[in-house]
Design an enzyme around this catalytic site. Structure first.
Site, PDB file in Angstrom:
ATOM      1  N   GLY A  31       0.801  -1.214   0.000  1.00 29.44           N
ATOM      2  CA  GLY A  31       0.000   0.000   0.000  1.00 29.44           C
ATOM      3  C   GLY A  31       0.838   1.270   0.000  1.00 29.44           C
ATOM      4  N   HIS A  37       4.270   1.344  -7.988  1.00 26.34           N
ATOM      5  CA  HIS A  37       3.197   0.344  -7.924  1.00 26.34           C
ATOM      6  C   HIS A  37       2.298   0.438  -9.166  1.00 26.34           C
ATOM      7  CE1 HIS A  37       3.831   1.226  -3.456  1.00 26.34           C
ATOM      8  NE2 HIS A  37       4.158  -0.039  -3.560  1.00 26.34           N
ATOM      9  N   GLN A 153      14.277  -9.425  -3.793  1.00 25.51           N
ATOM     10  CA  GLN A 153      12.943 -10.016  -3.676  1.00 25.51           C
ATOM     11  C   GLN A 153      12.564 -10.736  -4.969  1.00 25.51           C
ATOM     12  OE1 GLN A 153       9.404  -8.340  -1.462  1.00 25.51           O
ATOM     13  NE2 GLN A 153       9.002  -7.488  -3.474  1.00 25.51           N
ATOM     14  N   ARG A 187       8.414   4.583   1.566  1.00 26.20           N
ATOM     15  CA  ARG A 187       9.175   5.081   2.726  1.00 26.20           C
ATOM     16  C   ARG A 187       9.732   6.492   2.516  1.00 26.20           C
ATOM     17  NH1 ARG A 187      10.578  -0.692   3.173  1.00 26.20           N
ATOM     18  NH2 ARG A 187      10.050  -1.375   5.280  1.00 26.20           N
TER      19      ARG A 187
HETATM   20  P1  AMP Z   1       5.912  -2.561  -1.629  1.00 26.42           P
HETATM   21  O1  AMP Z   1       4.558  -1.961  -1.474  1.00 26.42           O
HETATM   22  O2  AMP Z   1       7.028  -1.644  -1.293  1.00 26.42           O
HETATM   23  O3  AMP Z   1       6.030  -3.930  -1.001  1.00 26.42           O
HETATM   24  O4  AMP Z   1       6.084  -2.812  -3.186  1.00 26.42           O
HETATM   25  C1  AMP Z   1       5.163  -3.585  -3.914  1.00 26.42           C
HETATM   26  C2  AMP Z   1       5.745  -3.881  -5.274  1.00 26.42           C
HETATM   27  O5  AMP Z   1       6.019  -2.661  -5.947  1.00 26.42           O
HETATM   28  C3  AMP Z   1       7.083  -4.645  -5.184  1.00 26.42           C
HETATM   29  O6  AMP Z   1       7.142  -5.606  -6.226  1.00 26.42           O
HETATM   30  C4  AMP Z   1       8.082  -3.559  -5.390  1.00 26.42           C
HETATM   31  O7  AMP Z   1       9.311  -4.003  -5.938  1.00 26.42           O
HETATM   32  C5  AMP Z   1       7.358  -2.657  -6.380  1.00 26.42           C
HETATM   33  N1  AMP Z   1       7.933  -1.313  -6.352  1.00 26.42           N
HETATM   34  C6  AMP Z   1       8.134  -0.535  -5.256  1.00 26.42           C
HETATM   35  N2  AMP Z   1       8.742   0.613  -5.613  1.00 26.42           N
HETATM   36  C7  AMP Z   1       8.938   0.552  -6.954  1.00 26.42           C
HETATM   37  C8  AMP Z   1       9.525   1.433  -7.918  1.00 26.42           C
HETATM   38  N3  AMP Z   1      10.033   2.602  -7.568  1.00 26.42           N
HETATM   39  N4  AMP Z   1       9.544   1.042  -9.213  1.00 26.42           N
HETATM   40  C9  AMP Z   1       9.024  -0.160  -9.577  1.00 26.42           C
HETATM   41  N5  AMP Z   1       8.464  -1.027  -8.719  1.00 26.42           N
HETATM   42  C10 AMP Z   1       8.415  -0.680  -7.432  1.00 26.42           C
END
Ligand code: AMP
Length: 279
Positions: A31, A37, A153, A187
């Protein structure tokens, strides 16, 4: 767009979709959605009959001294963004539902986790694969979309899918950045004004490291140059700088194979990660 909180209801919907032969694209998130995202949602939209996005801040992947409580949350905003940008079903389960009382089976990752964030955040990837196993079973996606900002990941999920024969295609998507180069991250809102000004340096230093590598410098030279540039930043501290094969995440002496240059950097209230993969 439907918002589903109940796991049984989600499973029933998936069952119906499967009978109709629909292909499901799945975007798991914690989220506080941003353009990173959204890029995954839009790609999933293009490649599948429908898109399921999940929002779940997974307690199991946070260590005892990490930022679970400070992790930003804003469901109303997320709901609006998810709807506007192409989600069909927003799955938003509670922690109590995802971790039922008395159910104590968890997953353990034993490869690709003794380096980078796996080394620095013990148990983190066990938490990640545990929740993804649950989510993959509930959603049964044909394709699952992950960002290369979290490159370890992606490597660990690739191993999970192969280890457990999930009939899911892993789609790894490029990192989306702010105009000044800072990788988008939920973050980032926890950075102070000063820290936010300094943070784009992380990517600038990664770009310099890549340039050095392309000019023929050896791995140790590139690593120590990047480390010293990060250590000269005034506001935070370096958590790690590592150069490894990708996606195997093994030590390398040369840049002759696909290689990741990865860093983690701690500001006061936000630990940021970023990387560049040299193919
Ligand atoms: P998170 O909500 O941080 O767990 O991220 C959810 C998904 O979005 C994960 O697969 C992350 O790698 C991807 N994600 C987060 N930040 C970025 C970004 N700046 N560019 C591309 N994908 C992202």
């Amino acid at each position: 767009m439907k918002v589903i909180r109940n796991i049984n209801e989600m499973q029933q919907i998936v069952k119906d979709l499967k009978i109709q032969g629909k292909e499901i694209g799945f975007v798991p998130t914690m989220g506080f959605l941003h353009e990173g995202h959204i890029s995954l949602i839009e790609r999933a939209r293009n490649e599948n009959d429908l898109v399921v996005t999940s929002i779940f801040v997974n307690p199991l992947q946070f260590g005892p001294n990490e930022d679970f409580d400070q992790y930003p949350r804003d469901f109303e905003r997320d709901e609006r963004l998810a709807r506007e940008r192409g989600t069909d079903i927003l799955f938003y389960p509670s922690a109590e539902a995802m971790y039922p009382k008395g159910a104590g089976t968890v997953m353990k990752v034993t490869s690709r986790t003794d380096v980078l964030c796996g080394e620095k955040r013990p148990g983190h990837f066990d938490g990640v694969v545990t929740v993804l196993t649950k989510l993959f079973h509930i959603i049964q996606p044909d394709r699952a979309y992950f960002g290369l900002k979290d490159a370890q990941q992606v490597a660990v999920v690739d191993d999970l899918i192969r280890s457990y024969f999930f009939p899911v295609e892993l789609v790894a998507c490029p990192t989306v950045r702010e105009e000044d180069g800072l990788a988008k991250s939920s973050r980032n809102v926890n950075l102070s004004t000063e820290e936010r000004k300094a943070a784009p340096k992380l990517y600038e230093h990664l770009l310099s490291a890549r340039k050095l590598a392309e000019e023929g410098a050896d791995v140790e030279t590139v690593r120590s140059q990047l480390l010293s540039e990060l250590d000269q930043m005034a506001l935070g501290e370096t958590d790690y700088v590592q150069i490894l094969s990708y996606p195997g995440l093994e030590a390398v002496q040369t840049f002759d194979q696909p290689t990741i240059i990865a860093l983690a950097y701690r500001f006061q209230k936000a630990r940021l990660i970023d990387n560049i993969i040299i193919r």
